[in-house]
Write a protein that holds these residues in place. Structure first.
Motif, PDB file in Angstrom:
ATOM      1  N   GLU A  21       0.792  -1.229   0.000  1.00  0.00           N
ATOM      2  CA  GLU A  21       0.000   0.000   0.000  1.00  0.00           C
ATOM      3  C   GLU A  21       0.829   1.286   0.000  1.00  0.00           C
ATOM      4  O   GLU A  21       0.415   2.283  -0.572  1.00  0.00           O
ATOM      5  CB  GLU A  21      -0.947   0.024   1.209  1.00  0.00           C
ATOM      6  N   LEU A  22       1.961   1.261   0.666  1.00  0.00           N
ATOM      7  CA  LEU A  22       2.766   2.487   0.782  1.00  0.00           C
ATOM      8  C   LEU A  22       4.039   2.460  -0.048  1.00  0.00           C
ATOM      9  O   LEU A  22       4.710   3.477  -0.188  1.00  0.00           O
ATOM     10  CB  LEU A  22       3.138   2.740   2.248  1.00  0.00           C
ATOM     11  N   GLY A  23       4.387   1.293  -0.527  1.00  0.00           N
ATOM     12  CA  GLY A  23       5.636   1.181  -1.260  1.00  0.00           C
ATOM     13  C   GLY A  23       6.848   1.199  -0.354  1.00  0.00           C
ATOM     14  O   GLY A  23       7.953   1.550  -0.785  1.00  0.00           O
ATOM     15  N   MET A  24       6.643   0.844   0.909  1.00  0.00           N
ATOM     16  CA  MET A  24       7.776   0.782   1.838  1.00  0.00           C
ATOM     17  C   MET A  24       8.727  -0.313   1.399  1.00  0.00           C
ATOM     18  O   MET A  24       8.319  -1.299   0.793  1.00  0.00           O
ATOM     19  CB  MET A  24       7.304   0.460   3.263  1.00  0.00           C
ATOM     20  N   ILE A  25       9.965  -0.146   1.721  1.00  0.00           N
ATOM     21  CA  ILE A  25      10.944  -1.200   1.513  1.00  0.00           C
ATOM     22  C   ILE A  25      10.649  -2.278   2.551  1.00  0.00           C
ATOM     23  O   ILE A  25      10.362  -1.974   3.709  1.00  0.00           O
ATOM     24  CB  ILE A  25      12.368  -0.648   1.682  1.00  0.00           C
ATOM     25  N   SER A  26      10.697  -3.515   2.145  1.00  0.00           N
ATOM     26  CA  SER A  26      10.337  -4.626   3.020  1.00  0.00           C
ATOM     27  C   SER A  26      11.091  -4.601   4.344  1.00  0.00           C
ATOM     28  O   SER A  26      10.502  -4.772   5.420  1.00  0.00           O
ATOM     29  CB  SER A  26      10.579  -5.954   2.300  1.00  0.00           C
ATOM     30  N   GLU A  27      12.388  -4.361   4.280  1.00  0.00           N
ATOM     31  CA  GLU A  27      13.198  -4.345   5.501  1.00  0.00           C
ATOM     32  C   GLU A  27      12.767  -3.221   6.440  1.00  0.00           C
ATOM     33  O   GLU A  27      12.765  -3.383   7.658  1.00  0.00           O
ATOM     34  CB  GLU A  27      14.692  -4.212   5.172  1.00  0.00           C
ATOM     35  N   ASP A  28      12.391  -2.079   5.858  1.00  0.00           N
ATOM     36  CA  ASP A  28      11.940  -0.950   6.658  1.00  0.00           C
ATOM     37  C   ASP A  28      10.603  -1.267   7.330  1.00  0.00           C
ATOM     38  O   ASP A  28      10.397  -0.955   8.506  1.00  0.00           O
ATOM     39  CB  ASP A  28      11.813   0.296   5.784  1.00  0.00           C
ATOM     40  N   ALA A  83      -2.351  10.286   1.538  1.00  0.00           N
ATOM     41  CA  ALA A  83      -3.563   9.750   0.911  1.00  0.00           C
ATOM     42  C   ALA A  83      -3.638   8.223   1.003  1.00  0.00           C
ATOM     43  O   ALA A  83      -4.727   7.654   1.025  1.00  0.00           O
ATOM     44  CB  ALA A  83      -3.630  10.181  -0.553  1.00  0.00           C
ATOM     45  N   HIS A  84      -2.506   7.566   1.086  1.00  0.00           N
ATOM     46  CA  HIS A  84      -2.482   6.109   1.139  1.00  0.00           C
ATOM     47  C   HIS A  84      -2.469   5.565   2.569  1.00  0.00           C
ATOM     48  O   HIS A  84      -2.633   4.375   2.784  1.00  0.00           O
ATOM     49  CB  HIS A  84      -1.243   5.569   0.415  1.00  0.00           C
ATOM     50  N   MET A  85      -2.270   6.448   3.532  1.00  0.00           N
ATOM     51  CA  MET A  85      -2.099   5.999   4.918  1.00  0.00           C
ATOM     52  C   MET A  85      -3.322   5.280   5.470  1.00  0.00           C
ATOM     53  O   MET A  85      -3.189   4.232   6.086  1.00  0.00           O
ATOM     54  CB  MET A  85      -1.749   7.179   5.823  1.00  0.00           C
ATOM     55  N   LYS A  86      -4.517   5.838   5.277  1.00  0.00           N
ATOM     56  CA  LYS A  86      -5.709   5.236   5.865  1.00  0.00           C
ATOM     57  C   LYS A  86      -5.899   3.805   5.377  1.00  0.00           C
ATOM     58  O   LYS A  86      -6.104   2.888   6.180  1.00  0.00           O
ATOM     59  CB  LYS A  86      -6.943   6.073   5.557  1.00  0.00           C
ATOM     60  N   LYS A  87      -5.819   3.615   4.083  1.00  0.00           N
ATOM     61  CA  LYS A  87      -5.998   2.274   3.520  1.00  0.00           C
ATOM     62  C   LYS A  87      -4.898   1.330   4.004  1.00  0.00           C
ATOM     63  O   LYS A  87      -5.150   0.172   4.346  1.00  0.00           O
ATOM     64  CB  LYS A  87      -6.013   2.336   1.992  1.00  0.00           C
ATOM     65  N   ALA A  88      -3.692   1.816   4.048  1.00  0.00           N
ATOM     66  CA  ALA A  88      -2.569   0.993   4.491  1.00  0.00           C
ATOM     67  C   ALA A  88      -2.728   0.579   5.950  1.00  0.00           C
ATOM     68  O   ALA A  88      -2.533  -0.585   6.304  1.00  0.00           O
ATOM     69  CB  ALA A  88      -1.253   1.734   4.289  1.00  0.00           C
ATOM     70  N   ILE A  89      -3.104   1.512   6.803  1.00  0.00           N
ATOM     71  CA  ILE A  89      -3.243   1.221   8.223  1.00  0.00           C
ATOM     72  C   ILE A  89      -4.428   0.291   8.463  1.00  0.00           C
ATOM     73  O   ILE A  89      -4.351  -0.628   9.285  1.00  0.00           O
ATOM     74  CB  ILE A  89      -3.348   2.525   9.051  1.00  0.00           C
ATOM     75  N   ALA A  94      -6.059  -5.203   9.832  1.00  0.00           N
ATOM     76  CA  ALA A  94      -6.779  -6.416   9.447  1.00  0.00           C
ATOM     77  C   ALA A  94      -5.837  -7.618   9.343  1.00  0.00           C
ATOM     78  O   ALA A  94      -6.192  -8.730   9.751  1.00  0.00           O
ATOM     79  CB  ALA A  94      -7.508  -6.192   8.117  1.00  0.00           C
ATOM     80  N   ALA A  95      -4.645  -7.390   8.820  1.00  0.00           N
ATOM     81  CA  ALA A  95      -3.672  -8.482   8.702  1.00  0.00           C
ATOM     82  C   ALA A  95      -3.250  -8.993  10.072  1.00  0.00           C
ATOM     83  O   ALA A  95      -3.138 -10.206  10.287  1.00  0.00           O
ATOM     84  CB  ALA A  95      -2.446  -8.022   7.913  1.00  0.00           C
ATOM     85  N   LEU A  96      -3.027  -8.090  11.017  1.00  0.00           N
ATOM     86  CA  LEU A  96      -2.659  -8.507  12.366  1.00  0.00           C
ATOM     87  C   LEU A  96      -3.787  -9.282  13.034  1.00  0.00           C
ATOM     88  O   LEU A  96      -3.570 -10.337  13.618  1.00  0.00           O
ATOM     89  CB  LEU A  96      -2.294  -7.302  13.230  1.00  0.00           C
TER      90      LEU A  96
END
Length: 106
Positions: A21-28, A83-89, A94-96
């Motif tokens: 959703e955010l394009g974070m680097i996996s390690e980060d 703009a992507h934060m709400k969906k990502a969070i 939900a995943a947790l």
């Protein structure tokens, strides 16, 4: 940072959402979640194993605290589009929850 197998499964499931959703680097994403999870465990002076036998409401509150820590950390960095934060969070939460329910049979 040393984490149990249980913690790693939770972290990996949730990290996938932040990466997607955010394009974070996996390690980060893994580091951010791991730090938040361990900080929350320390704040509650508990372990994943102890939380597993707690009531569902206690587990849900714990998850909300972890999600809040992660969200706060991400927002403070100002690296990802708001703009992507709400969906990502929401996906992260939900995943947790799903991972925990799947693991504990709740």
């Amino acid at each position: 940072m040393s984490v149990s197998e249980r913690q790693m499964r939770l972290i990996q499931a949730a990290a996938r959402i932040l990466v997607d959703e955010l394009g974070m680097i996996s390690e980060d994403a893994l580091r951010t979640i791991g730090v938040a999870l361990n900080a929350e465990l320390a704040a509650h002076q508990t372990s994943i194993e102890q939380l597993n036998i707690q009531q569902r409401s206690v587990r849900a509150a714990f998850i909300r605290h972890v999600v809040h820590r992660v969200e706060r950390d991400i927002r403070e960095r100002h690296e990802y589009p708001a703009a992507h934060m709400k969906k990502a969070i929401e996906g992260f939460m939900a995943a947790l929850v799903h991972s925990w329910e799947q693991e504990s049979g709740a």
